[in-house]
Design an enzyme around this catalytic site. Structure first.
Site, PDB file in Angstrom:
ATOM      1  N   LEU A  93      40.016  -6.209 -38.272  1.00  0.00           N
ATOM      2  CA  LEU A  93      41.189  -6.854 -37.701  1.00  0.00           C
ATOM      3  C   LEU A  93      40.823  -7.319 -36.298  1.00  0.00           C
ATOM      4  O   LEU A  93      40.010  -6.682 -35.618  1.00  0.00           O
ATOM      5  CB  LEU A  93      42.367  -5.880 -37.622  1.00  0.00           C
ATOM      6  CG  LEU A  93      42.939  -5.345 -38.937  1.00  0.00           C
ATOM      7  CD1 LEU A  93      44.027  -4.305 -38.645  1.00  0.00           C
ATOM      8  CD2 LEU A  93      43.495  -6.464 -39.795  1.00  0.00           C
ATOM      9  N   ASP A  94      41.415  -8.423 -35.857  1.00  0.00           N
ATOM     10  CA  ASP A  94      41.188  -8.891 -34.497  1.00  0.00           C
ATOM     11  C   ASP A  94      41.616  -7.826 -33.498  1.00  0.00           C
ATOM     12  O   ASP A  94      42.487  -6.995 -33.785  1.00  0.00           O
ATOM     13  CB  ASP A  94      41.975 -10.170 -34.221  1.00  0.00           C
ATOM     14  CG  ASP A  94      41.463 -11.355 -35.024  1.00  0.00           C
ATOM     15  OD1 ASP A  94      40.306 -11.310 -35.480  1.00  0.00           O
ATOM     16  OD2 ASP A  94      42.223 -12.326 -35.183  1.00  0.00           O
ATOM     17  N   LYS A  95      41.037  -7.884 -32.318  1.00  0.00           N
ATOM     18  CA  LYS A  95      41.368  -6.931 -31.258  1.00  0.00           C
ATOM     19  C   LYS A  95      42.868  -6.871 -31.000  1.00  0.00           C
ATOM     20  O   LYS A  95      43.447  -5.795 -30.826  1.00  0.00           O
ATOM     21  CB  LYS A  95      40.627  -7.318 -29.978  1.00  0.00           C
ATOM     22  CG  LYS A  95      40.931  -6.427 -28.787  1.00  0.00           C
ATOM     23  CD  LYS A  95      40.174  -6.882 -27.551  1.00  0.00           C
ATOM     24  CE  LYS A  95      40.517  -6.011 -26.345  1.00  0.00           C
ATOM     25  NZ  LYS A  95      39.781  -6.441 -25.122  1.00  0.00           N
ATOM     26  N   THR A 127      45.308  -7.598 -33.026  1.00  0.00           N
ATOM     27  CA  THR A 127      46.119  -7.320 -34.218  1.00  0.00           C
ATOM     28  C   THR A 127      46.243  -5.814 -34.442  1.00  0.00           C
ATOM     29  O   THR A 127      45.265  -5.080 -34.322  1.00  0.00           O
ATOM     30  CB  THR A 127      45.491  -7.967 -35.460  1.00  0.00           C
ATOM     31  OG1 THR A 127      45.350  -9.365 -35.243  1.00  0.00           O
ATOM     32  CG2 THR A 127      46.349  -7.741 -36.696  1.00  0.00           C
ATOM     33  N   ARG A 148      46.246 -17.017 -37.839  1.00  0.00           N
ATOM     34  CA  ARG A 148      46.482 -17.652 -36.538  1.00  0.00           C
ATOM     35  C   ARG A 148      46.222 -19.152 -36.597  1.00  0.00           C
ATOM     36  O   ARG A 148      47.014 -19.944 -36.076  1.00  0.00           O
ATOM     37  CB  ARG A 148      45.599 -16.985 -35.486  1.00  0.00           C
ATOM     38  CG  ARG A 148      45.911 -15.510 -35.288  1.00  0.00           C
ATOM     39  CD  ARG A 148      44.827 -14.786 -34.513  1.00  0.00           C
ATOM     40  NE  ARG A 148      44.669 -15.335 -33.172  1.00  0.00           N
ATOM     41  CZ  ARG A 148      43.690 -14.982 -32.355  1.00  0.00           C
ATOM     42  NH1 ARG A 148      42.771 -14.098 -32.747  1.00  0.00           N
ATOM     43  NH2 ARG A 148      43.618 -15.505 -31.142  1.00  0.00           N
TER      44      ARG A 148
END
Length: 307
Positions: free
Chosen positions: A138-140, A142, A238
């Site tokens: 997961l993105d930082k 998120t 996104r």
């Protein structure tokens, strides 16, 4: 960790440097390659950075491996949503990166935290020195449910499920503007933005990417949506939402306004569903919306009620 030192014999004669380091240090070729790039490998006392260098009989090979597991930071607290002999499903907080990108990077990560929970995870995965047990990320910015494999067999199964799009991955997001439709699908290929290598863009020659959306609630100027991934490309939600004119709240990188949410993007991994790698039953785990995101929805609801 003490440097490893060996004199090249018949077994390593003529081998590439990265292959030899992999054998000597008992790490993957990719980890060996990064170790070489960091200048931590010497041949006859000289730093060598060419992974394709061929070794000669009698060469002295020295490998100064950095610690294979990033330093654990005691402030990292992970809520465990599910735990058994094969799986660890955690509730990732926003602001925490999933794994380091280099062996020398000692930034606190989710990977280091799960190894503290279960040290056995340190040997699991394609590249356990950097991504122990990590088959997805997961993105930082998120938050939400994320899975980690506890055994190599589980890792292989889970990675295959990701590759075949067999996992159920459902997110919650707040986007700018009110969508015209209550539900729909975004089918647009994604690739690296040629103007910025850290960004992703919709490009004709990109990789196939599909996102399904459903409006949960509408506010004045905003839509709270449920998003389901058919594919799982980098920054997929996104970029897809921004591409149709509805960037995520707080997503500065893709045109989102940070006024409602300054410190993170309003994107939460709400549901993860998968086939259990041991007994084959379907497992689904849900992560509740964190307080900072709930507060934004309450604020918008109150604003709408006053209008």
């Amino acid at each position: 960790m003490n440097p490893l030192s060996i004199e090249v014999g018949d077994a390593l004669l003529g081998e590439r440097l990265d292959r030899a380091v992999s054998v000597v240090a008992d790490v993957s070729r990719s980890v060996a390659g990064r170790t070489i790039e960091l200048g931590l490998v010497l041949v006859n006392g000289e730093v060598k950075r060419s992974k394709s260098l061929r070794l000669a009989l009698g060469d002295l090979l020295e490998v100064d491996m950095v610690p294979s597991t990033p330093v654990f930071h005691p402030s990292i607290e992970l809520s465990i949503l599910y735990f058994d002999e094969a799986l660890l499903l955690v509730d990732k907080p926003a602001g925490l990166i999933v794994h380091a990108n280099t062996l020398s990077d000692q930034t606190p990560t989710l990977a280091s935290a799960v190894v503290m929970i279960d040290p056995g995870i340190a040997t699991v995965g394609d590249e356990p020195a950097l991504r122990p047990g990590i088959y997805q990320r997961l993105d930082k910015s998120t938050s939400g449910v994320m899975g980690v494999a506890r055994t190599q067999e589980a890792f292989v199964s889970l990675k295959e499920q990701v590759g075949s799009h067999a996992m159920r991955r459902q997110y919650r997001a707040l986007v700018e503007g009110e969508l015209d439709e209550d539900e729909g699908v975004i089918d647009a290929p994604l690739g690296r933005d040629q103007r910025s290598r850290t960004r992703v863009a919709v490009i004709a020659e990109g990789r196939h990417a599909v996102t399904y959306f459903r409006v949960i609630e509408r506010f004045d100027g905003y839509s709270y949506v449920e998003l389901t991934l058919e594919t799982g490309r980098t920054h997929q939600i996104r970029v897809h939402m921004s591409a149709i004119g509805h960037p995520l709240v707080g997503d500065r990188a893709y045109g989102g306004d940070p006024s409602l949410l300054e410190d993170r993007v309003f994107l939460h991994s709400h549901v993860l569903g998968l086939t259990h790698p041991v007994h084959g039953a379907f497992l689904q785990v849900t992560s509740p919306l964190p307080p900072e995101l709930t507060a934004v929805l309450v604020k918008l609801a109150d604003r709408s009620a006053r209008a």
